[in-house]
Design a protein around this motif. Sequence first.
Motif, PDB file in Angstrom:
ATOM      1  N   ALA A 120       0.837  -1.207   0.000  1.00 45.02           N
ATOM      2  CA  ALA A 120       0.000   0.000   0.000  1.00 45.02           C
ATOM      3  C   ALA A 120       0.866   1.249   0.000  1.00 45.02           C
ATOM      4  O   ALA A 120       1.899   1.317   0.662  1.00 45.02           O
ATOM      5  N   LYS A 121       0.413   2.267  -0.752  1.00 43.37           N
ATOM      6  CA  LYS A 121       1.121   3.544  -0.829  1.00 43.37           C
ATOM      7  C   LYS A 121       0.586   4.484   0.251  1.00 43.37           C
ATOM      8  O   LYS A 121      -0.609   4.806   0.259  1.00 43.37           O
ATOM      9  N   ILE A 122       1.488   4.908   1.139  1.00 42.39           N
ATOM     10  CA  ILE A 122       1.093   5.784   2.241  1.00 42.39           C
ATOM     11  C   ILE A 122       1.887   7.079   2.152  1.00 42.39           C
ATOM     12  O   ILE A 122       3.116   7.066   2.045  1.00 42.39           O
ATOM     13  N   GLY A 123       1.192   8.195   2.203  1.00 40.66           N
ATOM     14  CA  GLY A 123       1.828   9.498   2.084  1.00 40.66           C
ATOM     15  C   GLY A 123       2.134  10.137   3.425  1.00 40.66           C
ATOM     16  O   GLY A 123       1.289  10.149   4.324  1.00 40.66           O
ATOM     17  N   THR A 124       3.348  10.652   3.555  1.00 45.03           N
ATOM     18  CA  THR A 124       3.743  11.444   4.718  1.00 45.03           C
ATOM     19  C   THR A 124       4.996  12.228   4.361  1.00 45.03           C
ATOM     20  O   THR A 124       5.822  11.757   3.582  1.00 45.03           O
ATOM     21  N   GLY A 125       5.135  13.412   4.915  1.00 41.83           N
ATOM     22  CA  GLY A 125       6.353  14.186   4.736  1.00 41.83           C
ATOM     23  C   GLY A 125       7.290  14.064   5.920  1.00 41.83           C
ATOM     24  O   GLY A 125       8.307  14.752   5.985  1.00 41.83           O
ATOM     25  N   ARG A 152      -3.480  17.075   1.316  1.00 37.82           N
ATOM     26  CA  ARG A 152      -2.962  15.733   1.615  1.00 37.82           C
ATOM     27  C   ARG A 152      -4.087  14.706   1.631  1.00 37.82           C
ATOM     28  O   ARG A 152      -3.947  13.601   1.106  1.00 37.82           O
ATOM     29  N   LEU A 153      -5.213  15.079   2.241  1.00 35.37           N
ATOM     30  CA  LEU A 153      -6.354  14.164   2.263  1.00 35.37           C
ATOM     31  C   LEU A 153      -6.817  13.850   0.849  1.00 35.37           C
ATOM     32  O   LEU A 153      -7.225  12.719   0.554  1.00 35.37           O
ATOM     33  N   GLY A 154      -6.757  14.841  -0.029  1.00 34.37           N
ATOM     34  CA  GLY A 154      -7.194  14.651  -1.400  1.00 34.37           C
ATOM     35  C   GLY A 154      -6.363  13.663  -2.184  1.00 34.37           C
ATOM     36  O   GLY A 154      -6.792  13.180  -3.238  1.00 34.37           O
ATOM     37  N   ARG A 155      -5.164  13.356  -1.690  1.00 33.85           N
ATOM     38  CA  ARG A 155      -4.313  12.359  -2.345  1.00 33.85           C
ATOM     39  C   ARG A 155      -4.832  10.929  -2.118  1.00 33.85           C
ATOM     40  O   ARG A 155      -4.418  10.000  -2.817  1.00 33.85           O
ATOM     41  N   VAL A 156      -5.713  10.760  -1.134  1.00 30.98           N
ATOM     42  CA  VAL A 156      -6.234   9.424  -0.831  1.00 30.98           C
ATOM     43  C   VAL A 156      -7.388   9.092  -1.766  1.00 30.98           C
ATOM     44  O   VAL A 156      -8.298   9.903  -1.960  1.00 30.98           O
ATOM     45  N   LYS A 157      -7.357   7.911  -2.344  1.00 27.32           N
ATOM     46  CA  LYS A 157      -8.381   7.479  -3.289  1.00 27.32           C
ATOM     47  C   LYS A 157      -9.780   7.643  -2.687  1.00 27.32           C
ATOM     48  O   LYS A 157     -10.059   7.118  -1.614  1.00 27.32           O
ATOM     49  N   GLY A 158     -10.614   8.407  -3.369  1.00 27.72           N
ATOM     50  CA  GLY A 158     -12.002   8.544  -2.950  1.00 27.72           C
ATOM     51  C   GLY A 158     -12.270   9.626  -1.930  1.00 27.72           C
ATOM     52  O   GLY A 158     -13.409  10.061  -1.775  1.00 27.72           O
ATOM     53  N   SER A 171      -6.084  19.533  -9.095  1.00 26.45           N
ATOM     54  CA  SER A 171      -4.895  18.712  -9.330  1.00 26.45           C
ATOM     55  C   SER A 171      -4.816  17.508  -8.390  1.00 26.45           C
ATOM     56  O   SER A 171      -3.894  16.721  -8.469  1.00 26.45           O
ATOM     57  N   THR A 172      -5.802  17.393  -7.499  1.00 25.58           N
ATOM     58  CA  THR A 172      -5.831  16.258  -6.576  1.00 25.58           C
ATOM     59  C   THR A 172      -5.749  14.951  -7.362  1.00 25.58           C
ATOM     60  O   THR A 172      -6.516  14.729  -8.297  1.00 25.58           O
ATOM     61  N   GLN A 173      -4.819  14.094  -6.922  1.00 25.10           N
ATOM     62  CA  GLN A 173      -4.548  12.904  -7.720  1.00 25.10           C
ATOM     63  C   GLN A 173      -5.285  11.652  -7.264  1.00 25.10           C
ATOM     64  O   GLN A 173      -5.559  10.775  -8.060  1.00 25.10           O
ATOM     65  N   GLY A 174      -5.586  11.524  -5.973  1.00 26.03           N
ATOM     66  CA  GLY A 174      -6.203  10.293  -5.500  1.00 26.03           C
ATOM     67  C   GLY A 174      -5.325   9.094  -5.775  1.00 26.03           C
ATOM     68  O   GLY A 174      -5.795   8.018  -6.132  1.00 26.03           O
ATOM     69  N   ASP A 175      -3.994   9.306  -5.608  1.00 27.77           N
ATOM     70  CA  ASP A 175      -3.030   8.275  -6.002  1.00 27.77           C
ATOM     71  C   ASP A 175      -2.524   7.440  -4.832  1.00 27.77           C
ATOM     72  O   ASP A 175      -1.677   6.575  -5.019  1.00 27.77           O
ATOM     73  N   LEU A 176      -3.030   7.683  -3.629  1.00 25.13           N
ATOM     74  CA  LEU A 176      -2.511   7.005  -2.453  1.00 25.13           C
ATOM     75  C   LEU A 176      -3.587   6.154  -1.773  1.00 25.13           C
ATOM     76  O   LEU A 176      -4.785   6.431  -1.887  1.00 25.13           O
ATOM     77  N   ASP A 177      -3.131   5.141  -1.057  1.00 24.26           N
ATOM     78  CA  ASP A 177      -4.055   4.322  -0.261  1.00 24.26           C
ATOM     79  C   ASP A 177      -4.355   4.967   1.085  1.00 24.26           C
ATOM     80  O   ASP A 177      -5.416   4.709   1.671  1.00 24.26           O
ATOM     81  N   ALA A 178      -3.428   5.792   1.570  1.00 21.99           N
ATOM     82  CA  ALA A 178      -3.624   6.421   2.880  1.00 21.99           C
ATOM     83  C   ALA A 178      -2.613   7.535   3.071  1.00 21.99           C
ATOM     84  O   ALA A 178      -1.595   7.601   2.372  1.00 21.99           O
ATOM     85  N   VAL A 179      -2.904   8.423   3.999  1.00 19.05           N
ATOM     86  CA  VAL A 179      -1.929   9.405   4.485  1.00 19.05           C
ATOM     87  C   VAL A 179      -1.945   9.369   6.003  1.00 19.05           C
ATOM     88  O   VAL A 179      -2.919   8.918   6.627  1.00 19.05           O
ATOM     89  N   ILE A 180      -0.834   9.837   6.592  1.00 22.73           N
ATOM     90  CA  ILE A 180      -0.740   9.955   8.051  1.00 22.73           C
ATOM     91  C   ILE A 180      -0.684  11.436   8.389  1.00 22.73           C
ATOM     92  O   ILE A 180       0.146  12.180   7.854  1.00 22.73           O
ATOM     93  N   LEU A 181      -1.557  11.878   9.278  1.00 24.07           N
ATOM     94  CA  LEU A 181      -1.621  13.271   9.704  1.00 24.07           C
ATOM     95  C   LEU A 181      -1.728  13.326  11.226  1.00 24.07           C
ATOM     96  O   LEU A 181      -2.083  12.332  11.871  1.00 24.07           O
TER      97      LEU A 181
END
Length: 324
Positions: A120-125, A152-158, A171-181
């Motif tokens: 799974a692809k997870i986004g975090t900086g 960041r939330l917009g990067r999560v699918k759906g 430009s929101t991509q919806g390319d990630l399975d999750a993000v951590i905030l």
Amino acid sequence: MSESFRVGTRGSALATTQTGWAAQKLAGISGLDVETVLVKTEGDVVTGSLATLGGTGVFAAALRQHLLDAGCDLAVHSLKDLPTAQPEGLVLAAIPAREDVRDALCSRDSLGLDQLPHGAKIGTGSPRRAAQLLAYRSDFEIVDIRGNVPTRLGRVKGVGKTLDDGSVGRSTQGDLDAVILAAAGMRRLGLEDHITEYLDPSIMLPAPGQGALALETRSAGSGHQALDAALSQFDDAHTRMQVEAERALLSTLEAGCAAPIGALAHIDGDDLVLEAVACNPDGSETMRRSARIACSTTDAAQQLGRSLAQSMIADGAAVVAGLA
């Protein structure tokens, strides 16, 4: 005409929300009116990962300079974003009671951390979050992301489709399975419905100071006696002791606020307990330690942080975390 104080803030939704909350509390205590001053910071205009920019301290520098130049009387920061070295001429006049300290998983299809698919692809900086995620599940693919909370939330699918306030661009991509905030920021923005799982500190220790706000003035005072008195009243002694221990540990490890270091202190009876973790950035190795001390002063809290850091350094924490 009633007297007013000026409070400086970054322009992001989270910054203005946090600042507005703190300013209204202080206005109520002091009886003063409040004027908000927007300050653009380097972190808002320069692109690239936070680690390469020198950590989240880039968000604080311009705001602090504005305060030193008397462009405002008070600055409100997320404490976890502040470097541990306090600039000459400025003081953290109040640290109010802390919000939720935990990190939050925001995922597609309401999947928990253990339910996310292999790879799974997870986004975090945050290198701290990335390292602890990989230590927990090495199959995750970590994607470095930046931007405000809705972006960041917009990067999560759906998820982007459910943010109907216009804060997520096309430009929101919806390319990630999750993000951590940070849970605190989500709650302050009223976005907690998007939290799939609050990550237990046993899995992910938060950043030192996470969930706490820092209200900063000039060392000589804000210029308003009523505001200075209100700041003193607004300060929360337990929160201050906790974050002083966490930040003393970070400082002694000579690690910046973007380092793969987690720390969390809590009060247990008459004791202050501090937990800390140092992680290899790729999650391959972690060192987790804890210590406690009978504590009633910030000096004792700082000593707890320093002593735990020194024992971790003696055991090789700097090498583990890539700080050596």
